[in-house]
Scaffold this motif. Structure first.
Motif, mmCIF file in Angstrom:
data_model
loop_
_atom_site.group_PDB
_atom_site.id
_atom_site.type_symbol
_atom_site.label_atom_id
_atom_site.label_comp_id
_atom_site.label_asym_id
_atom_site.label_seq_id
_atom_site.Cartn_x
_atom_site.Cartn_y
_atom_site.Cartn_z
ATOM 1 N N MET A 54 -9.221 2.997 -2.699
ATOM 2 C CA MET A 54 -8.075 2.121 -3.534
ATOM 3 C C MET A 54 -7.567 1.090 -3.047
ATOM 4 O O MET A 54 -7.529 -0.004 -3.776
ATOM 5 C CB MET A 54 -7.004 3.139 -3.760
ATOM 6 C CG MET A 54 -7.174 4.634 -4.685
ATOM 7 S SD MET A 54 -5.562 5.585 -4.362
ATOM 8 C CE MET A 54 -4.179 4.601 -4.647
ATOM 9 N N ARG A 75 1.015 -1.276 0.057
ATOM 10 C CA ARG A 75 -0.115 -0.115 -0.114
ATOM 11 C C ARG A 75 0.967 1.195 -0.014
ATOM 12 O O ARG A 75 0.621 2.245 -0.758
ATOM 13 C CB ARG A 75 -0.989 -0.078 1.071
ATOM 14 C CG ARG A 75 -2.002 -0.947 1.270
ATOM 15 C CD ARG A 75 -3.046 -0.790 2.116
ATOM 16 N NE ARG A 75 -2.479 -0.592 3.637
ATOM 17 C CZ ARG A 75 -2.436 -1.653 4.426
ATOM 18 N NH1 ARG A 75 -2.814 -2.818 4.190
ATOM 19 N NH2 ARG A 75 -2.050 -1.343 5.708
ATOM 20 N N ASN A 99 2.240 10.894 -9.704
ATOM 21 C CA ASN A 99 1.300 11.316 -10.742
ATOM 22 C C ASN A 99 0.184 12.274 -10.467
ATOM 23 O O ASN A 99 -0.218 12.998 -11.473
ATOM 24 C CB ASN A 99 0.525 10.000 -11.137
ATOM 25 C CG ASN A 99 1.508 8.911 -12.137
ATOM 26 O OD1 ASN A 99 2.395 9.223 -12.612
ATOM 27 N ND2 ASN A 99 1.281 7.600 -11.392
ATOM 28 N N ASN A 100 -0.142 12.299 -9.090
ATOM 29 C CA ASN A 100 -1.664 13.243 -8.978
ATOM 30 C C ASN A 100 -1.211 14.470 -7.992
ATOM 31 O O ASN A 100 -1.737 15.116 -7.618
ATOM 32 C CB ASN A 100 -2.473 12.347 -8.430
ATOM 33 C CG ASN A 100 -3.085 11.275 -9.411
ATOM 34 O OD1 ASN A 100 -3.771 11.728 -10.490
ATOM 35 N ND2 ASN A 100 -2.595 10.267 -9.459
ATOM 36 N N GLY A 148 2.178 2.017 -3.207
ATOM 37 C CA GLY A 148 1.111 2.528 -4.044
ATOM 38 C C GLY A 148 0.717 3.886 -3.881
ATOM 39 O O GLY A 148 0.291 4.692 -4.899
ATOM 40 N N VAL A 149 0.761 4.320 -2.551
ATOM 41 C CA VAL A 149 0.426 5.652 -2.286
ATOM 42 C C VAL A 149 1.584 6.313 -2.917
ATOM 43 O O VAL A 149 0.939 7.778 -3.487
ATOM 44 C CB VAL A 149 0.728 5.836 -0.661
ATOM 45 C CG1 VAL A 149 0.826 7.292 -0.370
ATOM 46 C CG2 VAL A 149 -0.651 5.101 -0.008
ATOM 47 N N GLU A 198 3.336 5.979 -5.477
ATOM 48 C CA GLU A 198 3.278 6.093 -7.017
ATOM 49 C C GLU A 198 2.013 6.995 -7.551
ATOM 50 O O GLU A 198 2.121 7.546 -8.345
ATOM 51 C CB GLU A 198 2.930 4.651 -7.507
ATOM 52 C CG GLU A 198 4.203 3.758 -7.231
ATOM 53 C CD GLU A 198 5.512 4.318 -8.606
ATOM 54 O OE1 GLU A 198 5.009 4.729 -9.645
ATOM 55 O OE2 GLU A 198 6.270 4.487 -7.958
ATOM 56 N N TYR A 199 1.029 7.018 -6.633
ATOM 57 C CA TYR A 199 -0.184 7.682 -7.048
ATOM 58 C C TYR A 199 0.191 9.357 -6.555
ATOM 59 O O TYR A 199 -0.214 10.115 -7.493
ATOM 60 C CB TYR A 199 -1.165 7.482 -5.762
ATOM 61 C CG TYR A 199 -2.761 8.151 -6.100
ATOM 62 C CD1 TYR A 199 -3.594 7.718 -7.003
ATOM 63 C CD2 TYR A 199 -2.721 9.576 -5.524
ATOM 64 C CE1 TYR A 199 -4.824 8.513 -7.333
ATOM 65 C CE2 TYR A 199 -3.691 10.122 -5.866
ATOM 66 C CZ TYR A 199 -4.927 9.645 -6.528
ATOM 67 O OH TYR A 199 -6.020 10.566 -6.735
ATOM 68 N N LEU A 200 0.886 9.594 -5.828
ATOM 69 C CA LEU A 200 1.404 11.011 -5.631
ATOM 70 C C LEU A 200 2.308 11.602 -6.508
ATOM 71 O O LEU A 200 2.150 12.511 -6.979
ATOM 72 C CB LEU A 200 2.084 11.128 -4.043
ATOM 73 C CG LEU A 200 1.182 11.106 -2.878
ATOM 74 C CD1 LEU A 200 2.014 11.007 -1.668
ATOM 75 C CD2 LEU A 200 0.312 12.089 -2.765
ATOM 76 N N ILE A 239 -3.071 12.797 -2.365
ATOM 77 C CA ILE A 239 -3.923 11.896 -1.827
ATOM 78 C C ILE A 239 -4.593 12.252 -0.722
ATOM 79 O O ILE A 239 -4.267 12.933 0.340
ATOM 80 C CB ILE A 239 -3.187 10.436 -1.847
ATOM 81 C CG1 ILE A 239 -4.155 9.435 -2.030
ATOM 82 C CG2 ILE A 239 -2.273 10.542 -0.702
ATOM 83 C CD1 ILE A 239 -3.359 8.130 -2.153
ATOM 84 N N GLN A 287 -9.680 8.670 -0.445
ATOM 85 C CA GLN A 287 -9.135 8.184 -1.837
ATOM 86 C C GLN A 287 -8.464 6.701 -1.253
ATOM 87 O O GLN A 287 -8.573 5.795 -2.264
ATOM 88 C CB GLN A 287 -8.201 8.862 -2.450
ATOM 89 C CG GLN A 287 -8.747 10.116 -3.196
ATOM 90 C CD GLN A 287 -8.073 11.058 -3.737
ATOM 91 O OE1 GLN A 287 -6.945 11.449 -3.344
ATOM 92 N NE2 GLN A 287 -8.113 11.665 -4.861
ATOM 93 N N MET A 288 -7.612 6.905 -0.314
ATOM 94 C CA MET A 288 -6.896 5.432 0.044
ATOM 95 C C MET A 288 -7.691 4.480 0.417
ATOM 96 O O MET A 288 -7.655 3.173 -0.052
ATOM 97 C CB MET A 288 -5.998 5.717 1.166
ATOM 98 C CG MET A 288 -4.800 6.682 0.834
ATOM 99 S SD MET A 288 -3.714 7.235 2.074
ATOM 100 C CE MET A 288 -3.256 5.653 2.804
#
Length: 260
Positions: free
Chosen positions: A28, A6, A16-17, A9-10, A12-14, A20, A24-25
């Motif tokens: 997801m 996780r 791109n975006n 994943g957090v 990687e999300y940050l 967070i 959203q977590m």
């Protein structure tokens, strides 16, 4: 899913975006709000994030600006495409300014033989263009910045005031609502004066430069006419550019149009 999975994943999300939220977590990873908060605490302990009210963002970092030789090796396909588009805007009879950036170097390397006059403070740009037929080069003399191979100082700025050009091609380290920024003030002062001498100011910046703010601001968004990039910035920034009268050209979209 394990916590470490996780956490990856957090991050990687940050990347791109940029931001967070706990909600959203939860969606997801199908976890509770308490578990999401514990994940954020763990990432904060590792200094991987900055916790905000209801979520997290990546910490602001200032990547070390490598010397020019290392940066030349890192000229990506995306920068080459930006340079190709920029070079296509140069026409016979133009007087142009090229600054010291590697993205502008990608433009210089794709200029075809034609009768143009080029003004630059970059040893590398002058060297590249010395092999291109019909191109006249004015290398601005001054103090040599050895690490990054550009000339700067009062003599460069004073000489710039004598020239009036059709287009100036400018690179940046960061571009945001705060304007155009660099890590080196001496380079920024030269760019600031390059902009003043041009009828049209064209910024070459790959998508990683958007949202970044570096040490020295040398121009505002209202001081430029066009940005050529490989990927479009987020919608709010696109609206800001439009308000400032800045034309946005995205090479990725142009390439996609060719295949559709």
């Amino acid at each position: 899913m394990y916590q470490e999975e996780r956490l990856i994943g957090v991050i990687e999300y940050l990347k791109n975006n940029r931001r967070i939220t706990i909600d959203q977590m939860c969606e997801m990873f199908d976890i509770s709000r308490d578990t999401a908060r514990r994940d954020l605490v763990k990432l904060e302990e590792r200094k991987a994030i900055v916790r905000t009210r209801g979520g997290a963002i990546l910490p602001k970092t200032h990547a070390a600006i490598q010397d020019y030789t290392h940066r030349l090796k890192a000229v990506s396909y995306e920068k080459q495409e930006i340079g190709r588009k920029a070079a296509s805007l140069i026409h016979s009879g133009d007087h142009i300014i090229l600054d010291t950036s590697t993205t502008v170097q990608a433009c210089a390397s794709q200029i075809s033989p034609m009768e143009i006059k080029v003004i630059t403070n970059s040893i590398h740009q002058a060297d590249i263009l010395s092999n291109v037929g019909l191109v006249s080069i004015q290398l601005l003399g001054g103090y040599l910045q050895k690490e990054h191979q550009f000339l700067y100082g009062a003599s460069v700025i004073e000489r710039l005031k004598s020239y009036h050009v059709d287009k100036a091609f400018i690179g940046v380290v960061g571009i945001s609502e705060h304007g155009l920024t660099l890590g080196h003030e001496e380079d920024g002062m030269v760019k600031k004066n390059m902009i003043k001498q041009a009828e049209e100011v064209i910024v070459l910046a790959d998508h990683t430069k958007f949202g970044m703010t570096e040490f020295f601001t040398f121009a505002g968004l209202e001081d430029i006419d066009m940005i050529i990039t490989d990927q479009a910035p987020e919608e709010p920034f696109q609206h800001l550019l439009k308000e400032c009268g800045v034309e946005l050209i995205v090479t990725e979209e142009e390439e996609r149009d060719l295949w559709t």
